[in-house]
Motif scaffolding. Structure first.
Motif, PDB file in Angstrom:
ATOM      1  N   TRP A  93       0.849  -1.179   0.000  1.00 45.81           N
ATOM      2  CA  TRP A  93       0.000   0.000   0.000  1.00 45.81           C
ATOM      3  C   TRP A  93       0.890   1.236   0.000  1.00 45.81           C
ATOM      4  O   TRP A  93       2.077   1.168   0.307  1.00 45.81           O
ATOM      5  CB  TRP A  93      -0.878   0.034   1.255  1.00 45.81           C
ATOM      6  CG  TRP A  93      -1.991  -0.966   1.316  1.00 45.81           C
ATOM      7  CD1 TRP A  93      -1.924  -2.307   1.043  1.00 45.81           C
ATOM      8  CD2 TRP A  93      -3.342  -0.724   1.718  1.00 45.81           C
ATOM      9  NE1 TRP A  93      -3.143  -2.909   1.251  1.00 45.81           N
ATOM     10  CE2 TRP A  93      -4.037  -1.955   1.667  1.00 45.81           C
ATOM     11  CE3 TRP A  93      -4.027   0.428   2.125  1.00 45.81           C
ATOM     12  CZ2 TRP A  93      -5.373  -2.070   2.008  1.00 45.81           C
ATOM     13  CZ3 TRP A  93      -5.368   0.312   2.463  1.00 45.81           C
ATOM     14  CH2 TRP A  93      -6.036  -0.920   2.396  1.00 45.81           C
ATOM     15  N   SER A  94       0.268   2.370  -0.312  1.00 47.41           N
ATOM     16  CA  SER A  94       0.968   3.645  -0.197  1.00 47.41           C
ATOM     17  C   SER A  94      -0.023   4.681   0.321  1.00 47.41           C
ATOM     18  O   SER A  94      -1.177   4.362   0.608  1.00 47.41           O
ATOM     19  CB  SER A  94       1.557   4.070  -1.552  1.00 47.41           C
ATOM     20  OG  SER A  94       0.526   4.194  -2.515  1.00 47.41           O
ATOM     21  N   CYS A  95       0.407   5.913   0.438  1.00 48.15           N
ATOM     22  CA  CYS A  95      -0.461   6.995   0.919  1.00 48.15           C
ATOM     23  C   CYS A  95      -0.053   8.281   0.223  1.00 48.15           C
ATOM     24  O   CYS A  95       0.979   8.333  -0.457  1.00 48.15           O
ATOM     25  CB  CYS A  95      -0.372   7.113   2.438  1.00 48.15           C
ATOM     26  SG  CYS A  95       1.160   7.865   3.031  1.00 48.15           S
ATOM     27  N   PRO A  96      -0.848   9.339   0.360  1.00 47.40           N
ATOM     28  CA  PRO A  96      -0.501  10.593  -0.326  1.00 47.40           C
ATOM     29  C   PRO A  96       0.880  11.133   0.036  1.00 47.40           C
ATOM     30  O   PRO A  96       1.485  11.853  -0.756  1.00 47.40           O
ATOM     31  CB  PRO A  96      -1.606  11.561   0.138  1.00 47.40           C
ATOM     32  CG  PRO A  96      -2.772  10.669   0.444  1.00 47.40           C
ATOM     33  CD  PRO A  96      -2.176   9.416   0.997  1.00 47.40           C
ATOM     34  N   ASP A  97       1.368  10.797   1.220  1.00 54.05           N
ATOM     35  CA  ASP A  97       2.701  11.256   1.634  1.00 54.05           C
ATOM     36  C   ASP A  97       3.821  10.342   1.141  1.00 54.05           C
ATOM     37  O   ASP A  97       4.980  10.494   1.541  1.00 54.05           O
ATOM     38  CB  ASP A  97       2.775  11.341   3.161  1.00 54.05           C
ATOM     39  CG  ASP A  97       1.829  12.388   3.706  1.00 54.05           C
ATOM     40  OD1 ASP A  97       1.512  13.338   2.977  1.00 54.05           O
ATOM     41  OD2 ASP A  97       1.391  12.243   4.864  1.00 54.05           O
ATOM     42  N   THR A 153      11.258   4.548   6.146  1.00 56.15           N
ATOM     43  CA  THR A 153      11.901   5.068   4.931  1.00 56.15           C
ATOM     44  C   THR A 153      13.277   4.452   4.716  1.00 56.15           C
ATOM     45  O   THR A 153      13.761   4.374   3.582  1.00 56.15           O
ATOM     46  CB  THR A 153      12.040   6.605   5.030  1.00 56.15           C
ATOM     47  OG1 THR A 153      12.725   6.944   6.254  1.00 56.15           O
ATOM     48  CG2 THR A 153      10.678   7.268   5.020  1.00 56.15           C
ATOM     49  N   SER A 154      13.889   3.989   5.802  1.00 55.64           N
ATOM     50  CA  SER A 154      15.223   3.392   5.686  1.00 55.64           C
ATOM     51  C   SER A 154      15.169   1.939   5.196  1.00 55.64           C
ATOM     52  O   SER A 154      16.196   1.366   4.850  1.00 55.64           O
ATOM     53  CB  SER A 154      15.935   3.437   7.040  1.00 55.64           C
ATOM     54  OG  SER A 154      15.188   2.717   8.021  1.00 55.64           O
ATOM     55  N   GLN A 155      13.968   1.361   5.179  1.00 59.98           N
ATOM     56  CA  GLN A 155      13.828  -0.039   4.762  1.00 59.98           C
ATOM     57  C   GLN A 155      13.727  -0.110   3.243  1.00 59.98           C
ATOM     58  O   GLN A 155      12.754   0.338   2.650  1.00 59.98           O
ATOM     59  CB  GLN A 155      12.598  -0.671   5.410  1.00 59.98           C
ATOM     60  CG  GLN A 155      12.742  -0.878   6.906  1.00 59.98           C
ATOM     61  CD  GLN A 155      11.472  -1.412   7.543  1.00 59.98           C
ATOM     62  OE1 GLN A 155      10.382  -0.970   7.236  1.00 59.98           O
ATOM     63  NE2 GLN A 155      11.622  -2.354   8.454  1.00 59.98           N
ATOM     64  N   LEU A 177      -3.833   4.560   1.261  1.00 58.27           N
ATOM     65  CA  LEU A 177      -4.341   4.832   2.597  1.00 58.27           C
ATOM     66  C   LEU A 177      -4.708   6.311   2.654  1.00 58.27           C
ATOM     67  O   LEU A 177      -3.963   7.159   2.160  1.00 58.27           O
ATOM     68  CB  LEU A 177      -3.254   4.520   3.625  1.00 58.27           C
ATOM     69  CG  LEU A 177      -3.677   4.175   5.051  1.00 58.27           C
ATOM     70  CD1 LEU A 177      -4.501   2.895   5.072  1.00 58.27           C
ATOM     71  CD2 LEU A 177      -2.453   4.024   5.933  1.00 58.27           C
ATOM     72  N   ASP A 178      -5.875   6.620   3.236  1.00 60.48           N
ATOM     73  CA  ASP A 178      -6.285   8.022   3.278  1.00 60.48           C
ATOM     74  C   ASP A 178      -5.380   8.832   4.219  1.00 60.48           C
ATOM     75  O   ASP A 178      -4.649   8.292   5.044  1.00 60.48           O
ATOM     76  CB  ASP A 178      -7.749   8.142   3.710  1.00 60.48           C
ATOM     77  CG  ASP A 178      -7.998   7.558   5.085  1.00 60.48           C
ATOM     78  OD1 ASP A 178      -7.544   8.151   6.074  1.00 60.48           O
ATOM     79  OD2 ASP A 178      -8.651   6.490   5.172  1.00 60.48           O
ATOM     80  N   SER A 220      -1.812   9.367   9.175  1.00 61.79           N
ATOM     81  CA  SER A 220      -1.285  10.221  10.241  1.00 61.79           C
ATOM     82  C   SER A 220      -1.248   9.515  11.594  1.00 61.79           C
ATOM     83  O   SER A 220      -0.667  10.051  12.548  1.00 61.79           O
ATOM     84  CB  SER A 220      -2.142  11.488  10.362  1.00 61.79           C
ATOM     85  OG  SER A 220      -3.449  11.173  10.825  1.00 61.79           O
ATOM     86  N   LEU A 221      -1.852   8.332  11.684  1.00 60.23           N
ATOM     87  CA  LEU A 221      -1.884   7.595  12.947  1.00 60.23           C
ATOM     88  C   LEU A 221      -0.537   6.926  13.209  1.00 60.23           C
ATOM     89  O   LEU A 221       0.256   6.707  12.292  1.00 60.23           O
ATOM     90  CB  LEU A 221      -2.985   6.538  12.914  1.00 60.23           C
ATOM     91  CG  LEU A 221      -4.422   7.037  12.757  1.00 60.23           C
ATOM     92  CD1 LEU A 221      -5.367   5.863  12.555  1.00 60.23           C
ATOM     93  CD2 LEU A 221      -4.853   7.854  13.966  1.00 60.23           C
ATOM     94  N   SER A 222      -0.315   6.573  14.462  1.00 60.64           N
ATOM     95  CA  SER A 222       0.901   5.816  14.788  1.00 60.64           C
ATOM     96  C   SER A 222       0.829   4.431  14.165  1.00 60.64           C
ATOM     97  O   SER A 222      -0.262   3.924  13.874  1.00 60.64           O
ATOM     98  CB  SER A 222       1.050   5.691  16.305  1.00 60.64           C
ATOM     99  OG  SER A 222       0.028   4.849  16.837  1.00 60.64           O
ATOM    100  N   ALA A 223       1.974   3.815  13.951  1.00 60.88           N
ATOM    101  CA  ALA A 223       2.022   2.502  13.288  1.00 60.88           C
ATOM    102  C   ALA A 223       1.224   1.461  14.060  1.00 60.88           C
ATOM    103  O   ALA A 223       0.501   0.646  13.464  1.00 60.88           O
ATOM    104  CB  ALA A 223       3.473   2.058  13.126  1.00 60.88           C
TER     105      ALA A 223
END
Length: 614
Positions: A147-151, A181-183, A572-573, A578-581
């Protein structure tokens, strides 16, 4: 109205008898609750009904029907989880007014409390799912979707698919991992292995399905090697690496639409021009009548992110081809005119898309398909691609060759798994493989058919060895039933086990596989349920049914029904991203675990009311 109990009790049933006499008969729609186990988290007493009083429409309401803040807060939490509502909805002024008017006694709860309740439900449901997977005798398949998100953050969704003890196909979202991001792409194998170890199912894994054929093979190899440290993979892992069928169809569709780009744009502009004003629409309708068309279908514009809409736009535009040609002669303002060659290209590509739409509709049913349903659909695509590549038009044959290159990569990885699943369908067996392979491979078909026959026999022998050794009480590595682990890292007598199995076969009766294949296929019908058939025939084929349970539970496609026609990746919206993992994983997994399929509502309608704390 003087009744004091009305302030705290639901006594509407007291007036049911009178209302029945006064009101005419009418049908009542039974809306079943779909929350799976709300009472499993609180110990709320259950209202008891006196059957004698109930006959007369009188309900004996005890003190247990008093308003409960705890139960109401739980119901609110379950509602948010089940329907995917944002946690912030409890702060919305309109929702607070609604709650206060509905039940003045309900005290508003802070956002953090609801989030904490969601996580608590997630943890308890996770324990239930873990116990269910640990008790499972068969193997588990894992679907991996990115999945991805707008960010541009990346996520990994891991879903287990398996057939349970009563032969029902089950799907459970196990993890929704936020990738750092490091993965890098190479680290995906470590993320997946960590999740498998967390659930304790690494030794029960039968196959993994990825949504992208471009996933690096080294990732799969690393996962295979890690799993093989404790348990050898069946058939040397030849059935382990599966790629999503819906995804490869989507890739081929994008090739076709991209190649038709300029022609597609002309048709889009032509439709847009006709729809630009009422005057032009009326003029076009007159032309339609002049050329003798009924004009029943409306011209439609496509949504580029939904490729089936592009197909419908092309399909309807082609029906009005003659009308568009006449429009050019009667309206100088219409300039996006297609040549005859372009219309022919559009017609051919639309024919390609029609096949893909039909097949994708099969893949996108309301329920997950068992693996046996994919082989004939994929083989039809294979045969058509071979024919399209022979087209005398160089433009069309080039498009077909590009699509076939993507398909061939998929076919090389998944053809054996597709064929084995089809053979385990008693309506098909080896006959369907022989039918399609003769069309696909021609003179080399017999060699290909033998490869499939050898592959399914090798897999069956692995299950037979496991079954024999368990019957003997052996605890050597590889000797357990598929789905169990061993802690012994080295087995000196593994070759002896295989020798014992091979020599015993010649002395014993016909194997399950031989018996199954020798018997005639059963007639095809649309009501056939393959899982019910195997459940009924488990006593006759005890070892083969164990293999069928694992093979048929393999997810040959892992694209959700709402995304099969999309040209974009699952997104993902902004709120959820914006929620924690940890909170994000809790919300997505718990929503999946609490969901009940519609056919289960009747049996579970009382579950939400009557189940007490476990």
């Amino acid at each position: 109205m003087r009744c004091l109990k009305r302030s705290n009790y639901d006594v509407t049933h007291l007036f049911e008898a009178k209302r029945r006499k006064k009101e005419p008969l009418f049908a009542v729609t039974d809306v079943n609750p779909v929350v799976q186990r709300p009472d499993a988290y609180i110990n709320t007493p259950v209202v008891k009904f006196d059957q004698e009083l109930r006959k007369h429409g009188v309900l004996n309401v005890g003190s247990s029907s008093r308003f409960s803040q705890q139960r109401s807060q739980l119901d609110l939490t379950c509602m948010i989880l089940l329907h995917g509502y944002p946690l912030t909805m409890i702060d919305h002024s309109g929702f607070r007014v609604f709650l206060k008017n509905l039940q003045p006694l309900f005290e508003a709860v802070p956002n953090a409390s609801v989030e904490s309740s969601c996580v608590q439900i997630y943890e308890k449901e996770k324990h239930r799912v873990r116990e269910m997977l640990s008790r499972l005798n068969g193997r588990i398949n894992l679907a991996v979707e990115k999945w991805s998100c707008p960010d541009n953050n990346q996520y990994l969704c891991l879903t287990a698919q398996f057939i349970d003890e009563i032969w029902k196909l089950q799907r459970k979202v196990l993890n929704f991992v936020t990738l750092e991001t490091s993965q890098t792409e190479d680290m995906l194998s470590e993320v997946i292995i960590k999740c498998l170890l967390e659930w304790g199912i690494e030794c029960k894994l039968f196959a993994m399905t990825f949504d992208d054929c471009s996933i690096d093979d080294h990732i799969i190899v690393r996962i295979k090697n890690r799993i093989s440290e404790t348990r050898p993979l069946l058939s040397n892992g030849r059935l382990f690496d599966i790629r999503s069928a819906a995804h490869v169809v989507n890739l081929m569709v994008q090739d076709a639409i991209e190649a038709l780009g300029e022609v597609n744009q002309k048709i889009r502009e032509s439709v847009r021009y006709v729809k630009s004003s009422r005057e032009i629409q009326l003029k076009f309708n007159e032309i339609v009548q002049q050329v003798g068309m009924d004009g029943q279908k409306n011209l439609v514009l496509d949504a580029p992110s939904r490729w089936n809409s592009t197909y419908y736009m092309l399909e309807t535009a082609l029906e009005y081809k003659t009308s568009f040609c006449f429009l050019q002669q009667h309206d100088p303002g219409y300039t996006t005119v297609l040549t005859e060659t372009e219309w022919e290209w559009a017609s051919s590509i639309t024919g390609y898309l029609k096949l893909f739409v039909e097949i994708t509709n099969v893949f996108s049913g309301s329920k997950p398909l068992t693996a046996n349903m994919y082989f004939p659909e994929i083989c039809d695509v294979h045969i058509q691609l071979i024919e399209w590549c022979k087209n005398s038009d160089g433009y069309l044959s080039c498009i077909a060759s590009k699509m076939k290159a993507k398909f061939d990569r998929y076919w090389s990885k998944c053809s054996l798994a597709l064929a084995v699943a089809a053979i385990l369908d008693p309506r098909f067996k080896m006959k369907l493989v022989e039918y399609y392979y003769s069309q696909i491979y021609g003179s080399t078909a017999l060699d290909r058919i033998k490869e499939v026959a050898d592959g399914i026999r090798e897999l069956f022998n692995a299950y037979s060895i496991c079954s024999t050794l368990v019957d003997q009480g052996s605890t050597l590595p590889g000797s357990s039933m598929p789905g169990t682990c061993t802690n012994i890292s080295r087995d000196r007598l593994k070759g002896f086990d295989e020798y014992l199995h091979e020599t015993s076969q010649s002395q014993s009766s016909v194997s399950d596989l031989d018996k199954y294949l020798e018997e005639p296929v059963i007639p095809r019908n649309h009501d056939f349920n393959i899982l019910n058939w195997w459940m009924a025939h488990t006593p006759r084929y005890p070892i083969l049914s164990m293999m069928a349970r694992d093979v048929l539970g393999t997810p040959m496609s892992n694209v959700s029904p709402d995304m099969v026609f999309s040209t974009e990746r699952r997104m993902l919206d902004g709120y959820r991203s914006s929620l924690s993992a940890d909170t994000l994983q809790a919300l997505i997994c718990a929503r999946d675990w609490l969901h009940i399929e519609p056919e289960d509502h009747a049996s579970s309608s009382s579950l939400a009311v009557c189940i007490e704390s476990s």
